[in-house]
Design a protein around this motif. Structure first.
Motif, PDB file in Angstrom:
ATOM      1  N   ALA A 133       0.839  -1.200   0.000  1.00 23.57           N
ATOM      2  CA  ALA A 133       0.000   0.000   0.000  1.00 23.57           C
ATOM      3  C   ALA A 133       0.876   1.252   0.000  1.00 23.57           C
ATOM      4  O   ALA A 133       2.006   1.237   0.456  1.00 23.57           O
ATOM      5  CB  ALA A 133      -0.902   0.001   1.238  1.00 23.57           C
ATOM      6  N   ASP A 134       0.331   2.320  -0.503  1.00 19.66           N
ATOM      7  CA  ASP A 134       0.993   3.620  -0.467  1.00 19.66           C
ATOM      8  C   ASP A 134       0.663   4.254   0.882  1.00 19.66           C
ATOM      9  O   ASP A 134      -0.409   4.842   1.065  1.00 19.66           O
ATOM     10  CB  ASP A 134       0.491   4.488  -1.624  1.00 19.66           C
ATOM     11  CG  ASP A 134       1.151   5.850  -1.684  1.00 19.66           C
ATOM     12  OD1 ASP A 134       1.816   6.256  -0.700  1.00 19.66           O
ATOM     13  OD2 ASP A 134       0.986   6.524  -2.717  1.00 19.66           O
ATOM     14  N   LEU A 135       1.571   4.093   1.839  1.00 23.47           N
ATOM     15  CA  LEU A 135       1.296   4.573   3.193  1.00 23.47           C
ATOM     16  C   LEU A 135       1.181   6.094   3.261  1.00 23.47           C
ATOM     17  O   LEU A 135       0.446   6.614   4.092  1.00 23.47           O
ATOM     18  CB  LEU A 135       2.354   4.077   4.173  1.00 23.47           C
ATOM     19  CG  LEU A 135       2.328   2.578   4.471  1.00 23.47           C
ATOM     20  CD1 LEU A 135       3.368   2.225   5.523  1.00 23.47           C
ATOM     21  CD2 LEU A 135       0.950   2.118   4.905  1.00 23.47           C
ATOM     22  N   GLN A 136       1.889   6.807   2.408  1.00 22.72           N
ATOM     23  CA  GLN A 136       1.748   8.271   2.409  1.00 22.72           C
ATOM     24  C   GLN A 136       0.333   8.663   1.996  1.00 22.72           C
ATOM     25  O   GLN A 136      -0.262   9.564   2.591  1.00 22.72           O
ATOM     26  CB  GLN A 136       2.791   8.907   1.505  1.00 22.72           C
ATOM     27  CG  GLN A 136       4.189   8.810   2.078  1.00 22.72           C
ATOM     28  CD  GLN A 136       5.238   9.394   1.150  1.00 22.72           C
ATOM     29  OE1 GLN A 136       5.083   9.410  -0.056  1.00 22.72           O
ATOM     30  NE2 GLN A 136       6.331   9.859   1.742  1.00 22.72           N
ATOM     31  N   ALA A 137      -0.203   7.980   0.998  1.00 18.85           N
ATOM     32  CA  ALA A 137      -1.575   8.271   0.567  1.00 18.85           C
ATOM     33  C   ALA A 137      -2.569   7.875   1.645  1.00 18.85           C
ATOM     34  O   ALA A 137      -3.538   8.595   1.911  1.00 18.85           O
ATOM     35  CB  ALA A 137      -1.888   7.538  -0.738  1.00 18.85           C
ATOM     36  N   LYS A 138      -2.335   6.741   2.291  1.00 15.83           N
ATOM     37  CA  LYS A 138      -3.226   6.298   3.364  1.00 15.83           C
ATOM     38  C   LYS A 138      -3.150   7.262   4.555  1.00 15.83           C
ATOM     39  O   LYS A 138      -4.154   7.501   5.225  1.00 15.83           O
ATOM     40  CB  LYS A 138      -2.891   4.865   3.790  1.00 15.83           C
ATOM     41  CG  LYS A 138      -3.279   3.828   2.735  1.00 15.83           C
ATOM     42  CD  LYS A 138      -2.985   2.428   3.188  1.00 15.83           C
ATOM     43  CE  LYS A 138      -4.032   1.897   4.074  1.00 15.83           C
ATOM     44  NZ  LYS A 138      -5.069   1.076   3.542  1.00 15.83           N
ATOM     45  N   THR A 139      -1.972   7.814   4.802  1.00 13.90           N
ATOM     46  CA  THR A 139      -1.821   8.806   5.861  1.00 13.90           C
ATOM     47  C   THR A 139      -2.598  10.067   5.493  1.00 13.90           C
ATOM     48  O   THR A 139      -3.307  10.641   6.321  1.00 13.90           O
ATOM     49  CB  THR A 139      -0.334   9.127   6.084  1.00 13.90           C
ATOM     50  OG1 THR A 139       0.338   7.935   6.492  1.00 13.90           O
ATOM     51  CG2 THR A 139      -0.139  10.185   7.142  1.00 13.90           C
ATOM     52  N   ALA A 140      -2.495  10.468   4.248  1.00 10.48           N
ATOM     53  CA  ALA A 140      -3.185  11.684   3.788  1.00 10.48           C
ATOM     54  C   ALA A 140      -4.703  11.537   3.864  1.00 10.48           C
ATOM     55  O   ALA A 140      -5.401  12.497   4.193  1.00 10.48           O
ATOM     56  CB  ALA A 140      -2.766  12.020   2.359  1.00 10.48           C
ATOM     57  N   ASN A 141      -5.225  10.322   3.587  1.00 10.11           N
ATOM     58  CA  ASN A 141      -6.684  10.161   3.625  1.00 10.11           C
ATOM     59  C   ASN A 141      -7.189   9.676   4.986  1.00 10.11           C
ATOM     60  O   ASN A 141      -8.378   9.402   5.145  1.00 10.11           O
ATOM     61  CB  ASN A 141      -7.184   9.274   2.483  1.00 10.11           C
ATOM     62  CG  ASN A 141      -6.840   7.807   2.658  1.00 10.11           C
ATOM     63  OD1 ASN A 141      -6.581   7.331   3.757  1.00 10.11           O
ATOM     64  ND2 ASN A 141      -6.846   7.073   1.563  1.00 10.11           N
ATOM     65  N   THR A 201      -6.479   6.877   6.767  1.00 10.31           N
ATOM     66  CA  THR A 201      -6.636   5.449   7.055  1.00 10.31           C
ATOM     67  C   THR A 201      -5.369   4.827   7.639  1.00 10.31           C
ATOM     68  O   THR A 201      -5.364   3.642   7.968  1.00 10.31           O
ATOM     69  CB  THR A 201      -7.079   4.664   5.803  1.00 10.31           C
ATOM     70  OG1 THR A 201      -6.128   4.875   4.763  1.00 10.31           O
ATOM     71  CG2 THR A 201      -8.462   5.105   5.348  1.00 10.31           C
ATOM     72  N   PHE A 202      -4.313   5.616   7.735  1.00 10.06           N
ATOM     73  CA  PHE A 202      -3.092   5.157   8.407  1.00 10.06           C
ATOM     74  C   PHE A 202      -2.581   6.312   9.249  1.00 10.06           C
ATOM     75  O   PHE A 202      -2.471   7.445   8.766  1.00 10.06           O
ATOM     76  CB  PHE A 202      -2.026   4.710   7.398  1.00 10.06           C
ATOM     77  CG  PHE A 202      -0.962   3.845   8.006  1.00 10.06           C
ATOM     78  CD1 PHE A 202      -1.156   2.475   8.163  1.00 10.06           C
ATOM     79  CD2 PHE A 202       0.229   4.390   8.460  1.00 10.06           C
ATOM     80  CE1 PHE A 202      -0.195   1.671   8.753  1.00 10.06           C
ATOM     81  CE2 PHE A 202       1.205   3.606   9.051  1.00 10.06           C
ATOM     82  CZ  PHE A 202       0.994   2.231   9.196  1.00 10.06           C
ATOM     83  N   ARG A 203      -2.274   6.012  10.496  1.00 10.06           N
ATOM     84  CA  ARG A 203      -1.846   7.062  11.435  1.00 10.06           C
ATOM     85  C   ARG A 203      -0.508   7.654  11.024  1.00 10.06           C
ATOM     86  O   ARG A 203       0.456   6.938  10.788  1.00 10.06           O
ATOM     87  CB  ARG A 203      -1.747   6.496  12.840  1.00 10.06           C
ATOM     88  CG  ARG A 203      -3.091   6.141  13.450  1.00 10.06           C
ATOM     89  CD  ARG A 203      -2.896   5.626  14.857  1.00 10.06           C
ATOM     90  NE  ARG A 203      -2.208   6.591  15.687  1.00 10.06           N
ATOM     91  CZ  ARG A 203      -2.789   7.385  16.574  1.00 10.06           C
ATOM     92  NH1 ARG A 203      -4.094   7.316  16.760  1.00 10.06           N
ATOM     93  NH2 ARG A 203      -2.090   8.234  17.299  1.00 10.06           N
ATOM     94  N   GLU A 204      -0.470   8.979  10.981  1.00 10.34           N
ATOM     95  CA  GLU A 204       0.744   9.679  10.593  1.00 10.34           C
ATOM     96  C   GLU A 204       1.881   9.428  11.585  1.00 10.34           C
ATOM     97  O   GLU A 204       3.023   9.195  11.187  1.00 10.34           O
ATOM     98  CB  GLU A 204       0.465  11.180  10.481  1.00 10.34           C
ATOM     99  CG  GLU A 204       1.624  11.966   9.935  1.00 10.34           C
ATOM    100  CD  GLU A 204       1.268  13.429   9.716  1.00 10.34           C
ATOM    101  OE1 GLU A 204       2.020  14.081   8.971  1.00 10.34           O
ATOM    102  OE2 GLU A 204       0.274  13.922  10.288  1.00 10.34           O
TER     103      GLU A 204
END
Length: 180
Positions: free
Chosen positions: A49-57, A59-62
């Motif tokens: 997964a693209d964790l930067q994109a997930k962080t931006a939306n 769904t993944f904690r920054e």
């Protein structure tokens, strides 16, 4: 020790909170236990997964992302590095030959070319499965092009041209199949 977290990008927010706490405090409560224990572990995490994109939306904690992203290693998908295919084939052939108690088989150049022409939507895991399947079909002998089983035939022009009589599914890869 070392803890390997595979597909960390698929972790729920609730579990991310717990992991972050462990990373910050170095303490866990074992399942069924009541007392916390101090742990000293190195964390290796992998994801497609693209964790930067997930962080931006959201769904993944920054904060977890920055704790895990100390030394990121980006490995391109196998389709972008066909020069690795011969070495990986040799590795898998050696591994399976040892497991099966047979002599190390060879792979015919035409079979190797067919593998290089394939797009590998399943990445290295798919190559491993193809090699094991081919080794079984070859009876432990030289692996030839006709021993190769490509799951997603539309990703392999060579297989499309040379295997019309084989009953190979022509299904598209699942939409959620991503780089591994």
């Amino acid at each position: 020790g070392t803890l390997f977290l595979d597909e960390v990008g698929e972790m729920s927010i609730e579990l991310q909170v717990k992991l972050l706490r462990v990373l910050e405090d170095g303490r866990i409560t074992p399942v069924g236990g009541t007392d916390e224990k101090q742990v000293d572990v190195r964390i290796l995490a992998a994801t497609n997964a693209d964790l930067q994109a997930k962080t931006a939306n959201g769904t993944f904690r920054e904060d977890l992302y920055y704790r895990l992203a100390r030394f990121p290693v980006v490995v391109p998908p196998l389709r972008e590095r066909p020069e690795d295919i011969p070495l990986l084939c040799e590795h898998f052939l050696s591994m399976f030959a040892t497991e099966m108690g047979i002599e190390h088989p060879t792979i015919q150049p035409k079979a190797l070319e067919a593998l290089k022409d394939y797009q590998f939507p399943g990445n290295v895991r798919e190559l491993k499965n193809i090699i094991e399947h081919a080794l079984l079909l070859s009876g432990g002998g030289e692996i030839q092009k006709e021993h190769l089983y490509f799951i997603y035939i539309q990703h392999c022009p060579v297989a499309q041209q040379t295997s019309p009589s084989r009953k190979i599914p022509s299904a598209s890869p699942p939409q959620n199949l991503q780089q591994i």
